[in-house]
Design a protein around this motif. Structure first.
Motif, PDB file in Angstrom:
ATOM      1  N   ASP A 131      19.638  47.578  16.149  1.00  0.00           N
ATOM      2  CA  ASP A 131      20.200  48.356  17.256  1.00  0.00           C
ATOM      3  C   ASP A 131      19.242  48.514  18.424  1.00  0.00           C
ATOM      4  N   THR A 132      17.955  48.619  18.088  1.00  0.00           N
ATOM      5  CA  THR A 132      16.968  49.003  19.099  1.00  0.00           C
ATOM      6  C   THR A 132      15.682  48.229  18.846  1.00  0.00           C
ATOM      7  N   VAL A 133      15.020  47.818  19.914  1.00  0.00           N
ATOM      8  CA  VAL A 133      13.670  47.282  19.762  1.00  0.00           C
ATOM      9  C   VAL A 133      12.713  48.134  20.591  1.00  0.00           C
ATOM     10  N   VAL A 176       9.974  40.045  25.816  1.00  0.00           N
ATOM     11  CA  VAL A 176      10.902  40.339  24.726  1.00  0.00           C
ATOM     12  C   VAL A 176      12.205  40.908  25.293  1.00  0.00           C
ATOM     13  N   GLY A 177      12.065  41.779  26.282  1.00  0.00           N
ATOM     14  CA  GLY A 177      13.245  42.387  26.884  1.00  0.00           C
ATOM     15  C   GLY A 177      14.170  41.351  27.496  1.00  0.00           C
ATOM     16  N   HIS A 178      13.616  40.381  28.183  1.00  0.00           N
ATOM     17  CA  HIS A 178      14.452  39.340  28.802  1.00  0.00           C
ATOM     18  C   HIS A 178      15.291  38.619  27.758  1.00  0.00           C
ATOM     19  N   VAL A 179      14.660  38.206  26.687  1.00  0.00           N
ATOM     20  CA  VAL A 179      15.377  37.437  25.667  1.00  0.00           C
ATOM     21  C   VAL A 179      16.423  38.296  24.974  1.00  0.00           C
ATOM     22  N   VAL A 180      16.056  39.515  24.645  1.00  0.00           N
ATOM     23  CA  VAL A 180      17.001  40.390  23.950  1.00  0.00           C
ATOM     24  C   VAL A 180      18.208  40.670  24.838  1.00  0.00           C
ATOM     25  N   LYS A 181      17.960  40.967  26.092  1.00  0.00           N
ATOM     26  CA  LYS A 181      19.086  41.269  26.989  1.00  0.00           C
ATOM     27  C   LYS A 181      19.954  40.040  27.238  1.00  0.00           C
ATOM     28  N   ALA A 182      19.338  38.859  27.226  1.00  0.00           N
ATOM     29  CA  ALA A 182      20.108  37.638  27.448  1.00  0.00           C
ATOM     30  C   ALA A 182      20.942  37.258  26.231  1.00  0.00           C
ATOM     31  N   LEU A 183      20.364  37.424  25.037  1.00  0.00           N
ATOM     32  CA  LEU A 183      21.005  36.884  23.834  1.00  0.00           C
ATOM     33  C   LEU A 183      21.627  37.947  22.939  1.00  0.00           C
ATOM     34  N   ALA A 184      21.188  39.174  23.061  1.00  0.00           N
ATOM     35  CA  ALA A 184      21.745  40.257  22.237  1.00  0.00           C
ATOM     36  C   ALA A 184      21.849  41.502  23.097  1.00  0.00           C
ATOM     37  N   PRO A 185      22.718  41.429  24.108  1.00  0.00           N
ATOM     38  CA  PRO A 185      22.737  42.491  25.116  1.00  0.00           C
ATOM     39  C   PRO A 185      23.075  43.873  24.569  1.00  0.00           C
ATOM     40  N   GLY A 186      23.663  43.914  23.384  1.00  0.00           N
ATOM     41  CA  GLY A 186      23.967  45.213  22.795  1.00  0.00           C
ATOM     42  C   GLY A 186      22.750  45.932  22.228  1.00  0.00           C
ATOM     43  N   VAL A 187      21.662  45.223  22.078  1.00  0.00           N
ATOM     44  CA  VAL A 187      20.450  45.835  21.534  1.00  0.00           C
ATOM     45  C   VAL A 187      19.735  46.610  22.635  1.00  0.00           C
ATOM     46  N   GLU A 188      19.345  47.833  22.297  1.00  0.00           N
ATOM     47  CA  GLU A 188      18.670  48.706  23.241  1.00  0.00           C
ATOM     48  C   GLU A 188      17.187  48.323  23.310  1.00  0.00           C
TER      49      GLU A 188
END
Lengths: 326, 326
Positions: free
Chosen positions: A173-175, A188-200
């Protein structure tokens, strides 16, 4: 999402350039931590490599590009971890590496920079003073200056952590990401927002070194006159505008934590996960400890980003004291 | 090489059955250890996973076979690490897991076995007494008994460590393996001797628990009446004949080390590698410390096989003492 300076295709390509010794790091749920924290906790462990931090991911990109282009020398300012990593990556490619650091940096970090064959120059000031000196050396000698968080390789190298997080099951849910100059947070934020945008994406900084957090909140660069934290790896005073711009695009929140929480986080990681970590690597756990309600019932990932500590200081922090060794 | 009970094709196949969380563990040179040890040292780190030891590699094989065959329950004796791993692997497959352990086993290990949902039964004796009790439970309930080191899955699971060692570059001269019941020693030894026969396989056991070493030297099973070592993970008195037969085929040497060396090894791994390890995981470093001349100039790999320690005991061993935590 608006565009940061980072590029997903380049980040994927980076995985083929970076020495595998820095990649595919352990990523596992640590149930023994959970009763204290009140949430599901997974650890991404960046300490089990030759330089004991995630910084090798970025320096591998820098050094391989320099070697490809026939460059022979490179200089960086470092709080201690980037310098070790650049020394390691440069040594393997025959580069002359100069590292500028604060003389107040942990001796363990400075010793390893020297041991890895880099020329180490100390400044009688903090990390931001080391940045100025490194820039002067680069200008004087006409050599490449590596600027942590500004140079895209440092961000995209760190971003490969993000790929490994989103590629792994199960979902989370959150990183929680330690925030200093911003290379790891924006990467890390760029990749997470690009590929798993639901993750906070939540970045964590010490109250005693809040410049980037204040900047994120005000949406403009805010500098501070000094820092006061044991988390030497994230203690900067002067955020870089381009990095702030990226952070504004990828961070859902940025929180500040107290020194006591950082210490409690280090202690929890030792007692319940068997991990020795440097203060910066405990920022995520500190954030949970300060706001258990916020994370209750969620699956939280924290990146344990480095383990380079002076052991005497460490024993002091985590409540163990060296005894006489006969 | 004469044939052990292990099979390379099955070991390769095991890598597709074992949860990836236990595979492809960090394997890196640790230069900071080298000045003290006088040789090149690489670490194979088996502690960064949900059970903090290598035992999950074997229990994943056991549990997946049981689940495939529709079995519902399993029992094992454990010094503490196998029990955790079997509890973890069994939980994920809906198996009822019973673990029998000595009541003198580290509380940290026993607590984790319970926390992972296994039924824990304690015997008022040592590991070999737990083995007897586990066998009785298996007979009484007609359930599968997992016998560490005897059951081929425990050896071939551990053997996957060997595959990862020989698949990685660069080459190395010697591998040091902790020796208890023999699953890891025969597993890793089998693969190394099969695929990299020039590499020396040296097993290391505490002087205070020498049964398998004495057996190897005399080429027949030698039992002891008691054990006296802090290395709880390898403290057995009754070697298993079939395992000894395999060990005789794959070990180039078996050495005994003193308790003080095990402690010095734990301290070196903490101070120079930032690793908290249990005593069994320091046996390799202990062997180097006791015979630096033997290893001088060589590239030595040591498997850091577990980190489950009671922290109070650990602080006592490595020369740090808990202070009052306010």
């Amino acid at each position: 999402m608006q565009e940061t300076r980072l590029d997903l295709a380049r980040i994927r390509a980076a995985c083929r350039v970076i020495d595998p010794i820095f990649l595919d790091t352990p990523f596992y749920r640590c149930e023994a931590l959970e009763p204290d924290l009140g949430c599901t906790v997974s650890i991404k462990l960046e300490t089990a490599n030759p330089v004991r931090s995630f910084k090798g991911r970025g320096t591998e990109l820098v050094a391989s590009l320099l070697a490809e282009n026939g460059r022979r020398a490179v200089v960086c300012a470092s709080a201690g971890n980037l310098g070790q990593a650049l020394a390691w990556s440069g040594r393997g490619r025959g580069l002359d590496v100069t590292v500028v650091a604060s003389r107040f940096a942990p001796a363990a970090k400075l010793d390893r920079i020297r041991a890895l064959g880099a020329r180490l120059e100390l400044v009688d000031g903090d990390f931001d003073m080391a940045r100025e000196r490194a820039a002067a050396i680069a200008r004087h000698h006409g050599i490449r200056l590596v600027e942590d968080s500004l140079d895209i390789e440092t961000c995209e190298g760190a971003a490969t952590i993000g790929l490994e997080l989103v590629d792994a099951a199960p979902s989370f849910d959150t990183v929680l990401i330690a925030l200093g100059g911003g290379a790891m947070a924006t990467g890390v934020g760029h990749v997470v927002k690009a590929l798993a945008p639901g993750v906070e994406v939540i970045c964590v900084q010490p109250l005693g070194a809040p410049a980037m957090t204040l900047s994120w909140r005000e949406r403009r660069v805010v500098t501070t006159d000094s820092t006061d934290t044991i988390a030497d790896g994230v203690a900067g005073r002067r955020p870089i505008p381009a990095v702030l711009d990226d952070l504004l695009l990828v961070a859902d929140d940025v929180v500040l934590v107290q020194e006591a929480s950082i210490i409690a986080g280090m202690r929890a990681l030792l007692d319940h996960a068997g991990l020795v970590v440097e203060p910066s690597a405990a920022l995520g756990i500190a954030a949970i400890l300060e706001d258990r309600d916020r994370f209750a019932g969620r699956h939280v990932v924290t990146v344990v980003c480095g383990s380079n500590v002076d052991m005497d200081a460490y024993h002091g922090w985590v409540g163990t004291a060296p005894t006489v060794r006969g």
